[in-house]
Write an enzyme that holds these catalytic residues in place. Structure first.
Site, PDB file in Angstrom:
ATOM      1  N   GLU A 167      40.707  14.150  16.454  1.00 29.84           N
ATOM      2  CA  GLU A 167      41.507  13.916  15.242  1.00 29.84           C
ATOM      3  C   GLU A 167      42.549  12.822  15.441  1.00 29.84           C
ATOM      4  O   GLU A 167      42.893  12.091  14.522  1.00 29.84           O
ATOM      5  CB  GLU A 167      42.195  15.218  14.799  1.00 29.84           C
ATOM      6  CG  GLU A 167      41.257  16.259  14.202  1.00 29.84           C
ATOM      7  CD  GLU A 167      40.628  17.194  15.222  1.00 29.84           C
ATOM      8  OE1 GLU A 167      40.653  16.877  16.433  1.00 29.84           O
ATOM      9  OE2 GLU A 167      40.109  18.245  14.805  1.00 29.84           O
ATOM     10  N   GLU A 220      36.421  23.468  16.755  1.00 29.61           N
ATOM     11  CA  GLU A 220      37.262  24.592  16.309  1.00 29.61           C
ATOM     12  C   GLU A 220      36.404  25.758  15.820  1.00 29.61           C
ATOM     13  O   GLU A 220      36.708  26.919  16.073  1.00 29.61           O
ATOM     14  CB  GLU A 220      38.226  24.121  15.213  1.00 29.61           C
ATOM     15  CG  GLU A 220      39.298  23.182  15.776  1.00 29.61           C
ATOM     16  CD  GLU A 220      40.132  22.507  14.688  1.00 29.61           C
ATOM     17  OE1 GLU A 220      39.543  21.998  13.714  1.00 29.61           O
ATOM     18  OE2 GLU A 220      41.363  22.492  14.820  1.00 29.61           O
ATOM     19  N   ALA A 249      35.265  18.220  10.483  1.00 26.40           N
ATOM     20  CA  ALA A 249      35.469  18.300   9.036  1.00 26.40           C
ATOM     21  C   ALA A 249      34.903  17.027   8.424  1.00 26.40           C
ATOM     22  O   ALA A 249      34.797  15.997   9.088  1.00 26.40           O
ATOM     23  CB  ALA A 249      36.956  18.421   8.738  1.00 26.40           C
ATOM     24  N   GLY A 281      36.736  19.849  13.773  1.00 29.95           N
ATOM     25  CA  GLY A 281      36.488  21.156  13.159  1.00 29.95           C
ATOM     26  C   GLY A 281      35.247  21.830  13.725  1.00 29.95           C
ATOM     27  O   GLY A 281      35.141  23.058  13.692  1.00 29.95           O
TER      28      GLY A 281
END
Ligand code: CO8
Length: 289
Positions: free
Chosen positions: A163, A143, A97, A140
Site C-alpha cells: 500500500e 490481509e 483491494a 487486502g
C-alpha cells in the site's frame, strides 16, 4: 457497486442451493459473479470458496467481498460444513483491494460511508477458515489470508503489503495481524518498503504453517479441513475461540477464557463421547451436541 468490478467469470451457484447443501455443480442464472462455491471433501463437509476474477488477479472489489460474505454466511449456517477453504488462482490469491474502484474515493466517502467496513467477515467466522494461497497475496489479499485461521502456501506464493507504494497504508488489519504473525522488524520492513516475501520466508517467519507444490495446496487445505470437520463442530469452535483469545487478551485473561471454555466442554455430549470412546477403544462418534 458490484457493477464497477471488471474481469469476472460468470460461473456461479445459487445461494439457496448452498443453504440446502443440494448443489453438485454450477447452475445458470445464479447469484455469484466473482466467486465459485462448492462443498468439497469425501463427506462434502468442507465449504470451498474460490475467488474468480482472473483478469484482475482477483482484486477485491466491493461486489466480490459481498459475495464472499454471503458464501461465508451460508457455510456458517450449514450444519454439515465443519471447515471452510478460501483460495484464488494459481497466479493470484488476491492482488489486493481493487485500486481502480478506490482511485477516486475521497476522505469524506471513506469515513462517512464506512468504506470497506464489511471486509472483516472472515475474521468473525466461528468455523475454521483455511487460506490456500498461490501466487500473489498482496495488500487486502494478504490481509484476507491473515484473517483466516490457517494459511497453506504454494511454493511460488508471495505475500506483501504494498500500500505504501500507492500512497496509503494497509486498512484491513495488515499492520496489526502481520506484526503479530511475523514480528515488528519484518512487518515494518514489508509495510514501509512494500517489498514482498516468498512462501519460504513466510513459513520461516510463522505467517504460513505449510508449503506445498502449487498444484497440491488446495487439496492439502481441503484435506486439513476434512480432518478438522471430523471433530465435534461445537468443540472446534470453542478451541478456535480460545486460540483467538491469545490475540486479544492478556495471558491471565486468556488463560481464564481457556479455562471457562475447557470447563464448558464438560457440559457437552461430545466431550462425554470423546472420552468414553477412548476408554472403550473405539472411534468417537461426535454429534455436535
Ligand atoms: N486492483 C485493481 N486491478 C488490479 C489490481 C488491483 N489491486 N492488481 C492487478 N490488477 C489488474 C491490473 O490492472 C491488470 O488489469 P488490466 O489488464 O486491465 O490492465 C491485471 O490485473 C493484471 O495485472 P498486471 O498487468 O499488473 O499483472 P503483472 O503480472 O504484471 O503484475 C502485480 C502483478 C505485481 C500483482 C501487479 O498487478 C500489482 O502490483 N498489483 C497491485 C498490487 C497492490 O498494490 N495491491 C494493494 C492494493 S491496496 C489494498 O489492498 C488496500 C486494502 C485496504 C483495505 C481497507 C479495508 C477497510
Amino acid at each position: 457497486m458490484a457493477a464497477l468490478c471488471r474481469g469476472a467469470a460468470r460461473l456461479t451457484l445459487p445461494i439457496c442451493q448452498i443453504r440446502q447443501g443440494l448443489y453438485r455443480g454450477y447452475s445458470a442464472g445464479s447469484s455469484f459473479q466473482y466467486i465459485l462455491v462448492e462443498r468439497k471433501g469425501q463427506s462434502q463437509n468442507v465449504g470451498f470458496i474460490q475467488l474468480n476474477r482472473p483478469k484482475a488477479l482477483n482484486a477485491l472489489c466491493d461486489g466480490l467481498i459481498n459475495e464472499l460474505n454471503q458464501a461465508l454466511d451460508s457455510f456458517e449456517s450449514d450444519p454439515q460444513v465443519g471447515a471452510i477453504v478460501i483460495t484464488g488462482s494459481e497466479k493470484a490469491f488476491a492482488a489486493g483491494a481493487d485500486i481502480k474502484e478506490m482511485q477516486n474515493r475521497t476522505f469524506q466517502d471513506c469515513y462517512g460511508g464506512s468504506f470497506l467496513a464489511h471486509w472483516n467477515r472472515v475474521s468473525s467466522a466461528r468455523k475454521p477458515v483455511i487460506a490456500a494461497v498461490n501466487g500473489f497475496a498482496l495488500g487486502g489479499g494478504c490481509e484476507l489470508a491473515m484473517m483466516c485461521d490457517i494459511i497453506y502456501a504454494g511454493e511460488k506464493a508471495q505475500f506483501g503489503q504494498p500500500e505504501i507504494l500507492l500512497g496509503t497504508i494497509p486498512g484491513a488489519g495488515g499492520t496489526q495481524r502481520l506484526t503479530r504473525a511475523v514480528g515488528k522488524s519484518l512487518a515494518m520492513e514489508m509495510v514501509l518498503t512494500g517489498d514482498r516475501i516468498s512462501a519460504q520466508e513466510a513459513k520461516q517467519a510463522g505467517l504460513v504453517s505449510k508449503i506445498y507444490p502449487a498444484d497440491k495446496v488446495v487439496e492439502e487445505a481441503i484435506s486439513c479441513g476434512e480432518k478438522i470437520a471430523r471433530n465435534s463442530k461445537l468443540i472446534v469452535s470453542m478451541a478456535k475461540e480460545s486460540v483467538n483469545g491469545a490475540f486479544e487478551l492478556s495471558l491471565a485473561e486468556g488463560n481464564k477464557l481457556e479455562k471457562r471454555l475447557f470447563y464448558s466442554t464438560f457440559a457437552t455430549e461430545d466431550r462425554k463421547e470423546g472420552m468414553t470412546a477412548f476408554v472403550e477403544k473405539r472411534k468417537a462418534n461426535f454429534t455436535d451436541q
